[in-house]
Scaffold this active site. Structure first.
Site, PDB file in Angstrom:
ATOM      1  N   MET A  57     -53.675  18.818   9.157  1.00  0.00           N
ATOM      2  CA  MET A  57     -54.171  18.526   7.822  1.00  0.00           C
ATOM      3  C   MET A  57     -54.166  19.758   6.931  1.00  0.00           C
ATOM      4  SD  MET A  57     -54.792  15.438   7.059  1.00  0.00           S
ATOM      5  CE  MET A  57     -53.334  14.986   7.987  1.00  0.00           C
ATOM      6  N   VAL A  60     -49.343  20.321   3.670  1.00  0.00           N
ATOM      7  CA  VAL A  60     -48.271  19.342   3.867  1.00  0.00           C
ATOM      8  C   VAL A  60     -48.831  18.051   4.440  1.00  0.00           C
ATOM      9  CG1 VAL A  60     -46.168  18.840   5.172  1.00  0.00           C
ATOM     10  CG2 VAL A  60     -46.452  21.065   4.099  1.00  0.00           C
ATOM     11  N   GLY A  61     -49.712  18.144   5.424  1.00  0.00           N
ATOM     12  CA  GLY A  61     -50.316  16.951   5.994  1.00  0.00           C
ATOM     13  C   GLY A  61     -51.081  16.152   4.962  1.00  0.00           C
ATOM     14  N   ASP A  81     -56.810  17.016  13.289  1.00  0.00           N
ATOM     15  CA  ASP A  81     -56.732  18.450  13.028  1.00  0.00           C
ATOM     16  C   ASP A  81     -57.841  19.138  13.818  1.00  0.00           C
ATOM     17  OD1 ASP A  81     -55.229  20.247  10.699  1.00  0.00           O
ATOM     18  OD2 ASP A  81     -57.127  21.118  11.349  1.00  0.00           O
ATOM     19  N   ARG A 135     -37.514  34.598  12.943  1.00  0.00           N
ATOM     20  CA  ARG A 135     -37.528  33.155  13.141  1.00  0.00           C
ATOM     21  C   ARG A 135     -37.821  32.805  14.601  1.00  0.00           C
ATOM     22  NH1 ARG A 135     -32.326  30.329  11.535  1.00  0.00           N
ATOM     23  NH2 ARG A 135     -33.561  28.445  11.717  1.00  0.00           N
ATOM     24  N   ASN A 142     -44.761  28.185  17.269  1.00  0.00           N
ATOM     25  CA  ASN A 142     -44.871  26.760  16.953  1.00  0.00           C
ATOM     26  C   ASN A 142     -44.471  25.873  18.125  1.00  0.00           C
ATOM     27  OD1 ASN A 142     -46.000  26.898  14.432  1.00  0.00           O
ATOM     28  ND2 ASN A 142     -44.055  26.893  13.337  1.00  0.00           N
ATOM     29  N   VAL A 165     -42.241  17.037  10.900  1.00  0.00           N
ATOM     30  CA  VAL A 165     -42.152  17.696   9.601  1.00  0.00           C
ATOM     31  C   VAL A 165     -42.394  19.197   9.749  1.00  0.00           C
ATOM     32  CG1 VAL A 165     -43.037  17.695   7.216  1.00  0.00           C
ATOM     33  CG2 VAL A 165     -42.923  15.556   8.498  1.00  0.00           C
ATOM     34  N   ASN A 167     -42.207  23.104  10.557  1.00  0.00           N
ATOM     35  CA  ASN A 167     -41.080  24.033  10.430  1.00  0.00           C
ATOM     36  C   ASN A 167     -41.046  25.040  11.580  1.00  0.00           C
ATOM     37  OD1 ASN A 167     -39.556  23.275   8.136  1.00  0.00           O
ATOM     38  ND2 ASN A 167     -41.177  24.023   6.799  1.00  0.00           N
ATOM     39  N   ARG A 200     -33.548  16.579  -3.908  1.00  0.00           N
ATOM     40  CA  ARG A 200     -33.454  17.655  -4.907  1.00  0.00           C
ATOM     41  C   ARG A 200     -32.033  17.767  -5.443  1.00  0.00           C
ATOM     42  NH1 ARG A 200     -36.769  21.631  -0.857  1.00  0.00           N
ATOM     43  NH2 ARG A 200     -38.883  21.330  -1.680  1.00  0.00           N
ATOM     44  N   HIS A 224     -32.281  22.140   7.648  1.00  0.00           N
ATOM     45  CA  HIS A 224     -33.263  22.117   6.564  1.00  0.00           C
ATOM     46  C   HIS A 224     -33.663  23.567   6.318  1.00  0.00           C
ATOM     47  CE1 HIS A 224     -36.606  21.210   4.005  1.00  0.00           C
ATOM     48  NE2 HIS A 224     -37.489  21.679   4.867  1.00  0.00           N
TER      49      HIS A 224
END
Length: 360
Positions: A57, A60-61, A81, A135, A142, A165, A167, A200, A224
């Site tokens: 949350m 983005v959430g 969350d 990265r 993550n 979703v 990253n 976009r 992406h």
């Protein structure tokens, strides 16, 4: 702590059950000789039986929940969350707006049992890249979070379609799919990928021509991120191709793609994060899954075997979305240059993904 941070108050439910019993009756059969077959009680719940869980949350959430809620896509939204106090506040804030949308139950918890029997699980959780961080380091951090989330999601919703979703989206989607295991249906874990990038792309071209964006058709595929690929050879304005056969994009068209890539950075520089557009993109994908529309959109899925890619890489290509996630993968007829860029993109993703792939 209760598994549901904002549970319905049983006192209120009982009060209104008694009220209903006094003021209403069961449905009445048209003939006195027919028995009343209707149940004595009216089930409490939503007319829309679909359930969506959003894990994470952050901004983005919250953007995802807002867009899904405002579009009346499902009957229940569960928010998960670890920041319990903030989560409780967000849930109550959403619940207090219940008079302005369809009857949607909003649940919230720091435990995953609140997500039980979800039709769709959207995972946005993850940490942001630190200044100077590679990265690979971000992926490693993550990946650890994803390794904690996925088993809990699968425990409570073993048949859910899962939309990633978080990253870096493509690598996190690959990681989530591998954690789900070989027995989990292929395509049922997919990533938001370049769906927003393509929006976009279409919006920028359409606004430059004073057209409705829905009249410009074209895809951004691949990663992406910075190495995304505009498929100029497939762009159509209405029924007309943008480029003639064999024609290459000029500097103006290349500048359009750069503007697409830079657009997220522009928003981040201005407000510190992006959330509303990705939220609307997620709601669009959620609607396709929950309604089993078979809409063709560019999302992240395994592309091994396509365009000369040999590794277990997930990248965005046009896919037909169903209630089971990616139903079919469309193979665009890329030019030689576009295919070469796609292969280069896949190689770059694999170089970051490979060091942790075997550890999952």
């Amino acid at each position: 702590m209760s598994s549901n941070l904002v549970p319905p108050d049983d006192r209120f439910r009982e009060y209104f059950r008694e009220y209903r019993a006094k003021k209403t009756v069961n449905t009445i059969p048209y003939s006195g000789s027919m028995p009343q077959s209707a149940p004595d009680t009216v089930p409490v719940g939503n007319f829309n039986s679909k359930k969506v869980t959003v894990v994470g949350m952050g901004q983005v959430g919250l953007g995802c929940v807002t867009a899904i809620l405002n579009q009346d896509i499902c009957g229940t939204i569960a928010m998960v969350d670890i920041a319990t106090k903030k989560l409780e506040g967000e849930a109550k804030d959403f619940q207090q707006g219940g008079g302005f949308h369809q009857t949607t139950t909003i649940l919230a918890s720091d435990k995953y049992d609140v997500s039980a029997n979800s039709d769709l699980v959207v995972i946005t959780a993850g940490v942001a890249q630190k200044p100077g961080e590679s990265r690979l380091s971000l992926v490693e951090r993550n990946a650890k979070i994803m390794k904690m989330i996925m088993p809990e999601v699968l425990k409570y919703s073993p048949n859910a379609t899962i939309l990633i979703v978080s990253n870096p989206c493509d690598i996190m989607t690959a990681i989530a799919a591998k954690i789900a295991g070989p027995d989990y249906p292929q395509g049922k874990v997919f990533g938001a990928g370049t769906n927003l990038d393509s929006s976009r792309f279409q919006m920028l071209m359409a606004s430059s021509m004073d057209l409705d964006p829905r009249n410009v058709h074209g895809y951004i595929i691949g990663e992406h991120g910075d190495s995304s690929i505009p498929v100029w050879s497939s762009v159509r304005v209405g029924a007309l191709p943008l480029l003639d056969p064999g024609q290459e994009p000029d500097d103006t068209l290349k500048a359009i793609h750069k503007a697409v890539v830079d657009s997220a950075y522009d928003v981040i520089n201005l407000k510190g994060y992006t959330n509303w557009a990705i939220g609307m993109s997620t709601a669009y994908l959620a609607k396709a899954v929950l309604n089993d529309t078979r809409t063709i959109v560019p999302v992240s899925t395994c592309v091994r075997g396509l365009y000369g890619v040999e590794d277990d890489v997930f990248l965005s290509v046009p896919c037909s979305l169903s209630s089971n996630g990616v139903q079919r993968v469309a193979v665009l007829p890329l030019t030689k240059d576009e295919e070469a860029i796609f292969q280069k993109c896949a190689k770059g993703i694999w170089e970051v993904q490979e060091p942790i792939w075997a550890t999952l």
